[in-house]
Design a protein around this motif. Structure first.
Motif, short mmCIF file in Angstrom:
data_model
loop_
_atom_site.label_atom_id
_atom_site.label_comp_id
_atom_site.label_asym_id
_atom_site.label_seq_id
_atom_site.Cartn_x
_atom_site.Cartn_y
_atom_site.Cartn_z
N GLY A 37 0.79 -1.23 0.00
CA GLY A 37 0.00 0.00 0.00
C GLY A 37 0.82 1.27 0.00
O GLY A 37 0.30 2.35 0.26
N ARG A 38 2.12 1.19 -0.32
CA ARG A 38 2.99 2.37 -0.32
C ARG A 38 3.13 2.99 -1.71
O ARG A 38 3.65 4.10 -1.84
CB ARG A 38 4.38 1.98 0.21
CG ARG A 38 4.37 1.51 1.66
CD ARG A 38 5.77 1.19 2.15
NE ARG A 38 6.39 0.13 1.38
CZ ARG A 38 6.21 -1.17 1.61
NH1 ARG A 38 5.38 -1.56 2.58
NH2 ARG A 38 6.82 -2.09 0.88
N THR B 129 -11.49 -5.14 -9.38
CA THR B 129 -12.22 -5.26 -8.12
C THR B 129 -13.61 -5.84 -8.35
O THR B 129 -14.05 -6.03 -9.49
CB THR B 129 -12.31 -3.89 -7.42
OG1 THR B 129 -12.80 -4.06 -6.09
CG2 THR B 129 -13.21 -2.95 -8.19
N TRP C 165 -4.46 -6.58 -7.40
CA TRP C 165 -3.65 -5.41 -7.70
C TRP C 165 -2.51 -5.82 -8.64
O TRP C 165 -1.77 -6.78 -8.36
CB TRP C 165 -3.06 -4.83 -6.42
CG TRP C 165 -4.06 -4.30 -5.43
CD1 TRP C 165 -5.41 -4.33 -5.52
CD2 TRP C 165 -3.76 -3.65 -4.20
NE1 TRP C 165 -6.00 -3.75 -4.44
CE2 TRP C 165 -5.00 -3.32 -3.59
CE3 TRP C 165 -2.58 -3.32 -3.53
CZ2 TRP C 165 -5.09 -2.67 -2.35
CZ3 TRP C 165 -2.66 -2.68 -2.30
CH2 TRP C 165 -3.90 -2.35 -1.71
N LYS D 254 -6.43 -8.86 -2.64
CA LYS D 254 -6.90 -8.14 -1.44
C LYS D 254 -8.42 -8.26 -1.31
O LYS D 254 -9.12 -8.61 -2.26
CB LYS D 254 -6.53 -6.65 -1.57
CG LYS D 254 -5.03 -6.36 -1.67
CD LYS D 254 -4.39 -6.32 -0.30
CE LYS D 254 -2.95 -5.84 -0.39
NZ LYS D 254 -2.36 -5.64 0.96
N GLY E 162 -12.43 -3.57 -2.44
CA GLY E 162 -12.48 -2.19 -1.96
C GLY E 162 -11.24 -1.74 -1.20
O GLY E 162 -11.14 -0.57 -0.83
N ALA E 163 -10.27 -2.62 -0.99
CA ALA E 163 -9.07 -2.26 -0.24
C ALA E 163 -8.27 -1.15 -0.92
O ALA E 163 -7.56 -0.39 -0.25
CB ALA E 163 -8.19 -3.49 -0.02
N TRP E 164 -8.38 -1.04 -2.22
CA TRP E 164 -7.61 -0.03 -2.95
C TRP E 164 -7.96 1.39 -2.51
O TRP E 164 -7.14 2.31 -2.63
CB TRP E 164 -7.81 -0.19 -4.45
CG TRP E 164 -9.20 0.16 -4.94
CD1 TRP E 164 -10.26 -0.66 -5.06
CD2 TRP E 164 -9.66 1.45 -5.37
NE1 TRP E 164 -11.37 0.00 -5.53
CE2 TRP E 164 -11.01 1.31 -5.74
CE3 TRP E 164 -9.06 2.71 -5.50
CZ2 TRP E 164 -11.78 2.36 -6.23
CZ3 TRP E 164 -9.82 3.77 -5.98
CH2 TRP E 164 -11.16 3.60 -6.33
N LYS E 165 -9.13 1.59 -1.98
CA LYS E 165 -9.57 2.94 -1.61
C LYS E 165 -8.79 3.52 -0.43
O LYS E 165 -8.79 4.73 -0.22
CB LYS E 165 -11.06 2.93 -1.28
CG LYS E 165 -11.94 2.52 -2.45
CD LYS E 165 -13.41 2.44 -2.05
CE LYS E 165 -14.28 1.99 -3.21
NZ LYS E 165 -15.71 1.85 -2.83
N ALA E 166 -8.11 2.66 0.33
CA ALA E 166 -7.38 3.13 1.52
C ALA E 166 -5.96 3.56 1.21
O ALA E 166 -5.26 4.04 2.10
CB ALA E 166 -7.36 2.02 2.57
N GLY E 167 -5.50 3.41 -0.01
CA GLY E 167 -4.11 3.73 -0.34
C GLY E 167 -4.01 4.64 -1.55
O GLY E 167 -4.99 5.27 -1.96
#
Length: 598
Positions: free
Chosen positions: A24-25, A33, A52, A62, A65-70
Motif C-alpha cells: 500500500g505504499r 475489483t 492489484w 486483497k 475495496g481495499a484499494w480505496k485506503a491507499g
C-alpha cells in the motif's frame, strides 16, 4: 514467447515495486475489483476480492475495496461479481494442426482464456528440419502469447527405409536447439515408443540430450505393455491415455497424464475414459492436466482449453480442481508454477474473467486487456495485424514427382489384399486381409469389397517415391480427397474412387504449395490452402475457420467415415496396426514393409 516482455526494469527494482504496491505504499497500475477469485493453490473460490497489478505482474490479492485506503491506482476495473482465475496453461499442443501460424493462433487462445502453451513443432520440423523449427520460434516471439517449445524428438518418425521426410533432427541438432533457444522447455513427444522400449540407440541418444540438460521428456504411447520400459527410459508425461486402465498405469509409473479433450465427433476426446482413475478409482488429480493436442481452426475456436476444463467438470471433477488441472498443474509439470498458473504475488498478470459457467469473458495477458466481453480489444487487434512472415523457403515445400502413379495395377488373378481398415474412432487402423477375384475394371472390385484407392506421394523433392494401397470402409462415394498434412513426414496423401479425380486433387495441392481438398465430379468442391510449409495458412484464424468449416461439410457430404484429421494420420507409421507411407504399407509394431498383394 513473451514471458518477460513486460520486465524492462532490473529485477531488484521490479520486486521492490511489487512489494511497495502490495504494502500500500505505491499505486497499482490496475486494480480489478468486485470479483470472486478462483485460487488454484487452495482450490477454492473466494468471494469479494480484488487483484492489484503492477508492471505486468500480480502484486497482491486483497479484500474488495481495499484499494480505496491507499494511493489511487492508474485504472480500476469493475469485474461485477465475475470469477477471476489464472490464465490457462496448455501443456501439449501442435500449432500447425490449427492450420494457422503462431501469431494467428494467439487470437483463438486468448479468446478461450489460454495465455501459455507448450507446443511441439514436429510437423514443420519434418518438412523443413531445424530451419522450420526456428522459423516457428521466431513467429512465436512475435505472438501475444507465452509460447514454449517442446523440441521435436522424432523427426522422422521412423527409419528412412520406411518413409521419406524433409527433416532429420539428429541428437546433435536437438541439443543445439536446447542450447540456443531459452523457449526450449522440454523434449517433445517421443513418438517412436516401440524403438524406445526396445532400446534403439538413436532414440535413447535423443532422450539423453534432454535429460543431461535437466529438461523433461514428453511421450506418446499406445499399449500397456510399453509403459514400464517407456517410463524407465525417462519419459515423464503423455497425452495418449485412451482408457481408464492405461491412464492408471501411467499415473502409477510416475508419468504425468495429460487428459486430451476435443470435439466429441473426432477421436480427440479421450478425456471421458482417461479421467476415470480419478473419478472411479480415487486416484489423486495432482499429476493430471488437461490439454488440447491437435485442433483445426474452427475447433480451436469452439473447443479450446476452457472447453476441456468444462468437460472435466462434466466428467465429475469439481470446478476448482478442473481449473487447476488446466492452469497450475501444467505450469508445475514444466517447473514454472512460480511464474504462471496461479494468482500469487509476483506471478505474471495472466488473468481470465469468467462467468458462472467458467466461460471466459475477458483475458489479460501480462496485465494488458486483450479480450473484453469475448471480443478482441484494439491492443490485440494491432498486434495481430503485424504477424510474422515466414521465409520464402517455407512457401516452396511441395515438390512432387512428375505424373505419379496413383492407383495400383488391376489384379489379373485371385489375390489377397493387405488392406487398411477404417474403424472408429479412426486412430488405430486394423490390418484386413481381403480376398479378391480378377475383374474387367477396378469399379467392380471397389464396390464389392467396400474399398477406396489411397496413395502417398513423396513431396520433399528427394526420392520421388509413391506407394499405392487400398482402404476398406473409408466410405468415399465418389471423387477424391487429399492432404499435404500426411503425418508425420507430411507427404501428400490422396484417396479416391478414380485416378482422374485423384490427379486433380493432387494438382490443387501442388499449385497452392499445400492444402486439403475435396474433389467431386471433376471439380474442386472445397479447399483450404496451406502455403506455409504445406501445413499452415497465413490468414487470420476466423478466416481459416470459415474455410475449414466448408471443407468439413464437403468432406461429410462425400461420405468419408473419419474426419480429415483422422485421414491425415493414415501415414503415421508408429500407430498400429497398418499404415501407408511413400515407401509402402508398414506393419506396426513390427515396423516392416508388406506388399499390397500377398
Amino acid at each position: 514467447m513473451a514471458i518477460n516482455r513486460f520486465s524492462v526494469a532490473p529485477l531488484w527494482q521490479q520486486t521492490r515495486t511489487l512489494a511497495d504496491v502490495a504494502g500500500g505504499r505505491a499505486p497499482a497500475d490496475l486494480v480489478i475489483t468486485g470479483a470472486r477469485v478462483l485460487s488454484t493453490y487452495s482450490e477454492r473460490i473466494l468471494s469479494e476480492r480484488e487483484i492489484w497489478l503492477s508492471g505486468g505482474r500480480i502484486a497482491a490479492v486483497k479484500p474488495a475495496g481495499a484499494w480505496k485506503a491507499g494511493p489511487a491506482p492508474t485504472t480500476v476495473y469493475d469485474a461485477r461479481g465475475g470469477i477471476i482465475a489464472p490464465g490457462l496453461v496448455d501443456p501439449h499442443i501442435h500449432i500447425e494442426s490449427s492450420m494457422v501460424t503462431a501469431c494467428a493462433y494467439a487470437e483463438a487462445a486468448l479468446l478461450n482464456g489460454t495465455t501459455t502453451i507448450f507446443c511441439d513443432s514436429h510437423e514443420i520440423g519434418n518438412v523443413m528440419d531445424v530451419a522450420g523449427v526456428e522459423a516457428m520460434l521466431e513467429d512465436a516471439r512475435l505472438a501475444p502469447l507465452s509460447i514454449f517449445l517442446t523440441v521435436p524428438s522424432t523427426v522422422p518418425a521412423t527409419s528412412p527405409e520406411l518413409e521419406t521426410a524433409g527433416g532429420d533432427l539428429t541428437p546433435g541438432k536437438i541439443g543445439a536447439i536446447f542450447d540456443k533457444w531459452p523457449e526450449a522447455a522440454a523434449l517433445g513427444e517421443k513418438m517412436d515408443f516401440v524403438p524406445v522400449a526396445m532400446g534403439d540407440p538413436r532414440a535413447h541418444a535423443i532422450i539423453a540430450e534432454a535429460l543431461k540438460r535437466g529438461r523433461p521428456v514428453s511421450g506418446h504411447i499406445y499399449g500397456r505393455e510399453f509403459v514400464a520400459p517407456y517410463a524407465a527410459s525417462g519419459v515423464t508425461d503423455t497425452h495418449e491415455a485412451i482408457d481408464r486402465d492405461i491412464s492408471e498405469d501411467f499415473a502409477e509409473a510416475g508419468i504425468w497424464v495429460f487428459l486430451r479433450g476435443g470435439n466429441p465427433a473426432t477421436p480427440w476426446n479421450s478425456i471421458v475414459e482417461a479421467i476415470k482413475p480419478i473419478t472411479e478409482l480415487g486416484v489423486s488429480h495432482k499429476r493430471f492436466c488437461v490439454c488440447t493436442d491437435d485442433r483445426d481452426a474452427d475447433d480451436l475456436l469452439a473447443f479450446g482449453l476452457d472447453w476441456v476444463v468444462r468437460e472435466a467438470i462434466r466428467c465429475g471433477i469439481s470446478p476448482e480442481k478442473a481449473w487447476s488441472m488446466g492452469s497450475l498443474h501444467g505450469a508445475t509439470r514444466f517447473g514454472m508454477s512460480d511464474e504462471i498458473g496461479g494468482l500469487g504475488g509476483g506471478r505474471r498478470a495472466d488473468l481470465v474473467l469468467l462467468d458462472d459457467e467458467l466461460k471466459p469473458r475477458n483475458t489479460w495477458y501480462g496485465g494488458e486487456l486483450m479480450v473484453e466481453d469475448r471480443k478482441v480489444t484494439p491492443v490485440l487487434e494491432e498486434t495481430l495485424e503485424q504477424r510474422y512472415r515466414y521465409p520464402s523457403a517455407a512457401y516452396s515445400t511441395v515438390r512432387l514427382p512428375k505424373s505419379p502413379k496413383l492407383i495400383p495395377d488391376l489384379p489379373t488373378e485371385p489375390v489377397t489384399v493387405n488392406a487398411i481398415g477404417i474403424e472408429m474412432p479412426g486412430i488405430v487402423l486394423p490390418h484386413r486381409k481381403v480376398a479378391i477375384e480378377p475383374a474387367n475394371d477396378w469399379t467392380t472390385i471397389l464396390q464389392k469389397h467396400r474399398l477406396t484407392f489411397v496413395s502417398v506421394i513423396e513431396r520433399h523433392g528427394k526420392s520421388g517415391t509413391v506407394a499405392n494401397g487400398l482402404l476398406q470402409d473409408f466410405g468415399l462415394t465418389s471423387g477424391a480427397v487429399a492432404s499435404s498434412v500426411g503425418h508425420d513426414s507430411h507427404n501428400i496423401i490422396v484417396a479416391g474412387t478414380n485416378e482422374a479425380d485423384m490427379a486433380l486433387a493432387l494438382r490443387a495441392i501442388e499449385d497452392s504449395n499445400g492444402g486439403i481438398v475435396v474433389v467431386r465430379d471433376g471439380k474442386v468442391a472445397a479447399f483450404v490452402g496451406l502455403p506455409v510449409a504445406g501445413l499452415m495458412s497465413d490468414k487470420r484464424v476466423h478466416e481459416v475457420a470459415a474455410e475449414n468449416q466448408a471443407l468439413k461439410e464437403a468432406w461429410q457430404a462425400a461420405g468419408c467415415t473419419i474426419p480429415y484429421m483422422g485421414f491425415n494420420l493414415i501415414p503415421l507409421s508408429v500407430i498400429p496396426e497398418i499404415r501407408i507411407t511413400d515407401m509402402g504399407l508398414v506393419k506396426v509394431p513390427e515396423m516392416t514393409l508388406v506388399p499390397l498383394y500377398d
